[in-house]
Design a protein around this motif. Structure first.
Motif, short mmCIF file in Angstrom:
data_model
loop_
_atom_site.label_atom_id
_atom_site.label_comp_id
_atom_site.label_asym_id
_atom_site.label_seq_id
_atom_site.Cartn_x
_atom_site.Cartn_y
_atom_site.Cartn_z
N ILE A 113 0.80 -1.23 0.00
CA ILE A 113 0.00 0.00 0.00
C ILE A 113 0.84 1.28 0.00
CG2 ILE A 113 -1.75 1.31 1.28
CD1 ILE A 113 -2.83 -1.38 2.33
N ASP B 141 3.69 2.61 -0.83
CA ASP B 141 4.92 2.61 -1.62
C ASP B 141 5.73 3.88 -1.43
OD1 ASP B 141 2.72 3.85 -2.80
OD2 ASP B 141 3.53 3.66 -4.82
N ALA C 209 8.01 3.92 1.59
CA ALA C 209 9.20 3.10 1.38
C ALA C 209 10.18 3.80 0.45
CB ALA C 209 8.81 1.73 0.82
N ILE C 210 9.66 4.36 -0.63
CA ILE C 210 10.54 5.04 -1.61
C ILE C 210 11.27 6.20 -0.94
CG2 ILE C 210 10.54 6.46 -3.72
CD1 ILE C 210 8.17 4.68 -4.72
#
Ligand code: SF4
Lengths: 258, 458
Positions: free
Chosen positions: A25, A27, A30-31
């Protein structure tokens, strides 16, 4: 309180563990975490066979399934011996604390393996400040921000590190709210095993936070934010929430630092 | 939608009662925090808690042996009861042999544990609780909803009504002072009539051979002044080495329980007939009732509990339901550890209790005995699972386990998960998803995006 081991492994070469929620979900969280890690001097590796920390099964008392998932995770990260950085206080606590309970009856060799693995685990903010020595995020972010300290991060360096970094951002004003030490009721599977209690705890949290009209709610855990926002949405309450890595990234971008 | 019993309790509890429980609990937590920060600033509180934990972790068997010798030396008859039934019989027989009928009680959770009052009442005895909170619930035939504040779920209005109904007050009056006065008048007569006093004990001092009672209302002294025989029922884990160690506990107990520096009364009872008005004989019944098994188990630390109630005051679940939701003598975080353990082979009847916890860890932070409550709760969940006991809303984890240990499946599941964005998920009314969507939405699913990004940019 989930307290991390005393002498955890430090180092600038790190593994990034995305967590199942960021994988599926969040993303952007995290990026942005990876981008910031690199910006502040870490060399980041992503071992693509990674999955989850095993917490859903563990918290539900299914330790056998949790052990299978932790075994898998230890095997994947056995590819090197770098520290493992996780953009979630809760998943980090799972692997530096709870995993030891899951394996408490295992043979000594296995318990040692689990202990050694625990020594490699860092939550993202904790790692930035206490390993990379980041003193300042800088940049600009003009907003009133409410910080939710997730229950599982409280025993670690995360809350202090997060606060320290947030206060270096120009224009950012931290707002206090009532019951800031209280659980928001997500509790992983607790939210679906005890839906009424969980929702009521969540509503209290959302109310306490929105009473202070923050422009943004942030945390080192996407899971708590997902639950809180899900509840606010259902009540038609606006609840702008972002993982702290996203906030850091945007601040630096606004300040032309990244 | 099937709910867990405690969750159902939360959904259906009268909002006024819920509010009262929450307010009282939050107030107690704040009071504990304030007084500990004031009196033991910095890491001093934590130091005291560690001491308490260490003392309670000492040689319990050795201390117990020593205690028995010292207690007997002081003229106290020491008896052992392996379970509730045996303890009830012992106590009943002592009373019967004396042809006594009137029993006054000093608040004791251990006597609640063995349901002593009902047992004695069924045998025709007049048993009266002398602690105000206990009296309030006794007359309504209720169980305590909190280990320190047994009537936390009752409002002033309820109590005033109930006092009229049970002839303690003549007319309805919900002024707290007047309620207390009415109870006081009622209890006075009971003290005069008392043959036997039954108490618990907060501590047993092994070296001195004494029990310690911490109370706030003076009812313990009145009870002992009236009665000829004193019977104390005590879990054997209440034994501590000596009065020296007691200092640690006395400094923590009242501060953690009610935010006081000390309870108003701290009674040391070192045998019968020590003063003009004290009972002429004294019995101490050490209760096992599953404690030996707990002591030998991986959850032994729960026996370090000093029954302050701080964990339940702090618990977000307890704050929304109160003690009755737990269907057992001990509620809250303490209860979801201890009650299923005390249940022994009847674990299945309380197997849902350990689930009544979001694992927030707050109880462990406030526990003055530094018991790792969250870890013990998790161990209980493991125990329930290992015994294959079904609990409502349990999730089957085999699909998760399969996915999370099979990378190719995991990756393709992530890649495909976006399809879920086009499904009317919120229509689901059953299972874990149904329970989620009842009160929440979910964000957009972006499965696989991070992995693709990392491949290109990592
Ligand atoms: S477990 Fe700890 S906090 Fe809870 S009642 Fe016992 S001593 Fe107090």
């Amino acid at each position: 309180m989930f307290v991390p081991p005393e002498n955890r492994i430090k180092g600038k070469k790190v593994n990034f563990m995305a967590t199942c929620l960021c994988d599926a979900i969040f993303d952007k969280a995290a990026i942005n975490s990876v981008e910031l890690l690199k910006k502040f001097g870490a060399e980041v590796e992503f071992l693509s066979n990674q999955t989850c920390c095993g917490q859903p099964a563990f918290n539900s008392g299914d330790f056998a399934s949790a052990r299978a998932v932790i075994e898998h995770t230890m095997k994947v990260f056995g590819a090197n011996d770098y520290p493992i950085v996780i953009p979630s206080g809760s998943c980090a606590a799972m692997l530096f604390h709870s995993s030891k309970i899951a394996f408490r009856d295992a043979d000594e060799a296995k318990r040692k393996e689990v202990d050694k693995f625990a020594d490699r685990i860092w939550e993202f903010c904790d790692y930035l400040v206490n390993v990379l020595g980041v003193e300042k995020i800088g940049g600009k972010f003009k907003a009133k921000v409410a910080v939710h300290n997730s229950c599982h991060s409280k025993g670690s360096g995360t809350p202090e590190a997060m606060k320290k970094l947030l206060t270096t951002i120009e224009g950012l004003e931290l707002v206090d709210f009532d019951g800031s030490d209280d659980c928001c009721g997500f509790g992983g599977t607790f939210s679906v095993v005890m839906p009424e209690l969980s929702a009521e705890m969540g509503e209290a949290k959302v109310k306490a936070i929105t009473a202070k009209n923050p422009d943004l709610i942030t945390a080192a855990d996407t899971s708590c934010l997902m639950h809180q926002k899900g509840i606010a949405d259902k009540h038609g309450i606006k609840y702008p929430a972002k993982h702290v890595a996203q906030l850091f990234y945007e601040a630096m971008k606004n300040g032309g630092l990244i | 939608m099937a709910l867990q019993p405690i969750d159902h309790f939360c959904e259906t509890l009268d909002p006024h009662v819920k509010k009262a429980i929450t307010a009282a609990s939050v107030g107690s937590t704040n009071a504990q925090k304030a007084i500990l920060e004031r009196d033991y600033p910095g890491d001093k509180t934590d130091h005291l808690r560690s001491l308490a934990n260490a003392i309670k972790g000492g040689d319990l068997a050795g201390n117990l042996e020593k205690a028995v010798a010292s207690l007997e030396r002081n003229g106290i008859t020491v008896l052992f009861a392996k379970d509730g039934a045996e303890a009830r019989d012992i106590i009943y027989n002592i009373i019967k042999e004396r042809e006594a009928k009137n029993v006054v009680k000093i608040k004791s959770m251990t006597t609640e544990e063995i349901e002593l009052n009902h047992f004695l009442q069924e045998k025709g005895m007049d048993v009266v609780e002398t602690d105000l909170g206990e009296l309030i619930i006794q007359i309504e035939n209720e169980k305590p909803s909190h280990i320190v504040k047994p009537a936390i779920h009752r409002t002033r209005g309820d109590i005033a009504e109930s006092f009229v109904k049970h002839n303690i007050a003549e007319k309805y009056d919900d002024n707290p002072n007047h309620l207390t006065l009415a109870a006081r008048k009622y209890l006075r007569e009971k003290y005069f009539a008392a043959d036997v006093v039954v108490s618990g004990a907060n501590y047993v001092l092994a070296e001195e051979g004494a029990i310690v009672l911490c109370t706030n209302e003076g009812n313990s002294r009145f009870s002992m002044a009236g009665a000829k025989t004193h019977i104390a029922l005590v879990g054997f884990e209440k034994v501590i080495p000596s009065a020296k160690e007691l200092a640690v506990f006395l400094n923590l107990l009242a501060r953690s329980a009610t935010g006081q520096t000390s309870t108003a009364y701290t009674d040391f009872v070192a045998g019968p007939g020590k003063s003009k008005n004290s009972p002429k004989e004294m019995f101490l019944v050490f209760l096992d009732n599953g404690r030996s098994d707990i002591l030998a188990s991986e959850s032994a630390e729960i026996l370090k509990c000093i029954r302050c109630g701080a964990c339940m005051n702090r618990c977000p679940v307890f704050r929304l339901v109160g003690g009755h939701a737990y269907r057992a003598t001990y509620p809250g975080p303490l209860g979801i550890v201890l009650s299923p353990l005390l249940a022994g082979d009847k674990l299945a009847t309380l197997a849902d209790l350990p689930k009544a916890c979001s694992l927030c860890g707050a109880c462990g932070e406030v526990c003055p005995a530094k018991i790792p409550l969250p870890d013990l709760i998790l161990k209980n969940r493991d125990k329930v699972k290992k015994q294959h006991i079904h609990v409502p809303n349990d999730i089957n984890f085999w699909p998760f386990k399969l996915l999370a240990t099979t990378p190719w499946m995991w990756k393709s599941a992530m890649a495909m998960s976006k399809a879920a964005n086009f499904l009317p998920l919120s229509w689901i009314k059953f299972g874990p998803a149904g329970r989620w969507f009842k009160s929440r939405t979910i964000p957009r699913i972006n499965g696989g995006n991070f992995r693709n990004w990392f491949k290109k940019n990592g």
